[in-house]
Design a protein around this motif. Structure first.
Motif, PDB file in Angstrom:
ATOM      1  N   GLY A  65      41.297  73.016 -13.615  1.00 58.64           N
ATOM      2  CA  GLY A  65      40.606  72.224 -12.617  1.00 58.64           C
ATOM      3  C   GLY A  65      41.258  70.884 -12.371  1.00 58.64           C
ATOM      4  N   CYS A  85      38.438  82.196 -11.680  1.00 60.05           N
ATOM      5  CA  CYS A  85      37.769  80.984 -12.141  1.00 60.05           C
ATOM      6  C   CYS A  85      36.720  81.302 -13.203  1.00 60.05           C
ATOM      7  CB  CYS A  85      37.131  80.251 -10.966  1.00 60.05           C
ATOM      8  SG  CYS A  85      38.319  79.645  -9.749  1.00 60.05           S
ATOM      9  N   PRO A 133      35.667  73.639 -17.916  1.00 62.43           N
ATOM     10  CA  PRO A 133      36.691  73.117 -17.000  1.00 62.43           C
ATOM     11  C   PRO A 133      36.784  71.602 -17.065  1.00 62.43           C
ATOM     12  CG  PRO A 133      34.732  73.771 -15.791  1.00 62.43           C
ATOM     13  CD  PRO A 133      34.519  74.222 -17.204  1.00 62.43           C
ATOM     14  N   TYR A 169      37.420  73.347  -9.459  1.00 63.13           N
ATOM     15  CA  TYR A 169      38.590  74.200  -9.239  1.00 63.13           C
ATOM     16  C   TYR A 169      39.184  73.953  -7.853  1.00 63.13           C
ATOM     17  CZ  TYR A 169      37.342  76.759 -13.453  1.00 63.13           C
ATOM     18  OH  TYR A 169      37.060  77.097 -14.759  1.00 63.13           O
ATOM     19  N   CYS A 217      34.984  79.072  -5.834  1.00 64.20           N
ATOM     20  CA  CYS A 217      34.824  78.915  -7.274  1.00 64.20           C
ATOM     21  C   CYS A 217      33.755  77.861  -7.549  1.00 64.20           C
ATOM     22  CB  CYS A 217      36.142  78.486  -7.921  1.00 64.20           C
ATOM     23  SG  CYS A 217      37.395  79.780  -7.962  1.00 64.20           S
TER      24      CYS A 217
END
Length: 442
Positions: free
Chosen positions: A149, A349, A358, A362, A367
């Protein structure tokens, strides 16, 4: 010094203080049963723990849906050694069918037009975030898909302190300083602005994280800067990052131990409410929550504010990318393209979510972040969703970056050097690198 966009755990310290690149030598073996597929490809990744976890999960989930393909994972070291291995393997035709590497200026340095397969004809390219696409594009062709990310150069803040004092996240620098003054006036031992110069890389955020505001005010700054036609010291917009660093010190807003405090100290202050605001990369959130779980709900994020509330936005560092070398052909090329299509999809994702929290939103449309993602990471999403609400960090749009910025910002933030002097010194600092790169105008 160059910030890199992907990291987790203690590995982030190294990532933020030096360039993280690629490569070497150990094989993790196939993540699908040996011989189960009619085509086997190899995936070359960095050797950080989170890199390996993500790669293993992606391969596991992809091969579960593509029985005719198996993928072997190889690892590679970081830093200059990794850079050299990537370049050597590309030049000798020995690069695996898929490899993970940097975006931005380091991507341009591996001669993508010569060495990589263009992905511009792939249907998912339209779903890639424009900021990300800009960092993997050469001569109008897109060559990579994102893994991981975004990270933001922003201000993490203690939500409890803000609520107690009736404060709201600022959208202008004047509002930020007003909030900080109220926190100082309230007393209680709460430092308005956390600074941790014991790790000098953390001193750069008021400058590097301010680039969205620079780009909003002077859209051609990066282009002119690269050509030696614009300077930090003479740009009314760019010098403000140094001026803000100076202003925070001159107003007495820093924690008393700012000169010796390190990142873990800053995160403790933020999480426990003995510090209210910390200009830093969003990637440190994982470190903080590992030690202070309640910070997942108690710490938020806002972009470093500039002068114009209507142009308020976030400076972002993009994730690394997966690429295919031109030496991949036939069935192996087809398999590699299928794998990249999976990585650049909502299913990809989800796979990465399974491998670990993350670092930020993303770079693929469709996602979504997990429901239990930390509040600070959630706070990044609106900036990325808003047109014009985010900008790439300068290092992704210009190769010019000197090695001494962290030391200069420490001096400015400690009252040793004035902002204008620091900016002028940094302008001199970048010359050598620009000349080494052979850039025109230097």
């Amino acid at each position: 010094m160059r910030f890199r966009p992907r990291a987790s755990g203690l590995a982030l310290l190294a990532v933020c203080s030096l360039t993280l690149a690629a490569c070497s030598a150990g094989s993790l073996g196939s993540s699908s049963d040996s011989g189960s597929g009619s085509v086997e490809i190899t995936y070359l990744i960095g050797n950080q723990d989170q890199d390996m976890k993500e790669a293993q999960q992606l391969v596991k989930d992809f091969t579960a849906k593509n029985a005719g393909i198996s993928i072997k994972i190889e690892t590679r070291p970081a830093g200059t050694e990794g850079d050299n291995i990537v370049k050597t393997r590309l030049s000798t035709g020995d690069m695996p069918e898929v490899f993970n590497y940097n975006t931005g200026s380091l991507f341009q340095a591996i001669a993508p037009q010569k060495n990589l397969v263009s992905l511009s004809d792939q249907p998912y390219v339209g779903d890639l975030d424009d900021n990300f696409k800009n960092t993997v594009t050469a001569d109008g062709q897109v060559y990579g898909v994102p893994v991981g990310g975004f990270m933001g150069g922003a201000v993490l803040y203690n939500i409890g302190v803000y609520k107690k004092l009736g404060l709201t996240p600022p959208k202008t620098w004047a509002e930020f300083m007003a909030n900080s003054a109220k926190i100082k006036a309230a007393g209680g031992g709460v430092a308005p602005v956390i600074q941790t110069y014991g790790e000098t890389w953390t001193a750069q955020l008021f400058v590097l994280g301010d680039f969205h505001n620079v780009a909003a005010a002077e859209p051609d700054f990066a282009e002119k800067y690269t050509k030696n036609q614009a300077k930090y010291a003479t740009s009314a917009a760019a010098v403000k990052g140094f001026e803000h660093t100076e202003a925070v010190h001159d107003a007495g807003l820093e924690n008393k131990d700012f000169a010796s405090a390190k990142l873990p100290d800053g995160l403790k202050m933020l999480a426990t409410g003995t510090g209210a605001q910390y200009p830093i990369l969003s990637g440190v959130v994982a470190n903080m929550i590992a030690t202070y779980p309640d910070a997942a709900k108690n710490v938020g994020l806002f972009a470093l504010p500039g002068d114009d509330a209507s142009k308020n936005g976030l400076t972002v560092w993009t994730p690394g990318a997966n690429y295919i070398p031109k030496t991949a052909t036939g069935a192996k090329l087809d398999a590699a393209k299928k794998f990249l299509a999976f990585v650049a999809s909502p299913d990809g994702c989800k796979s990465q979510n399974t491998a670990g929290a993350p670092t930020g939103p993303y770079a693929v449309k469709g996602c979504t972040l997990p429901a239990d993602v930390p509040q600070a990471i959630k706070d990044m999403q609106p900036y990325l969703d808003k047109p014009g609400g985010s900008s790439l960090a300068l290092e992704f749009v210009s190769p010019v970056k000197g090695p001494s910025l962290s030391q200069i910002t420490v001096e400015v933030g400690s009252g040793i050097r004035k902002a204008k002097d620091g900016a002028a010194r940094y302008d001199e600092d970048v010359k050598k690198q620009a000349q080494q790169l052979g850039l025109a105008g230097w």
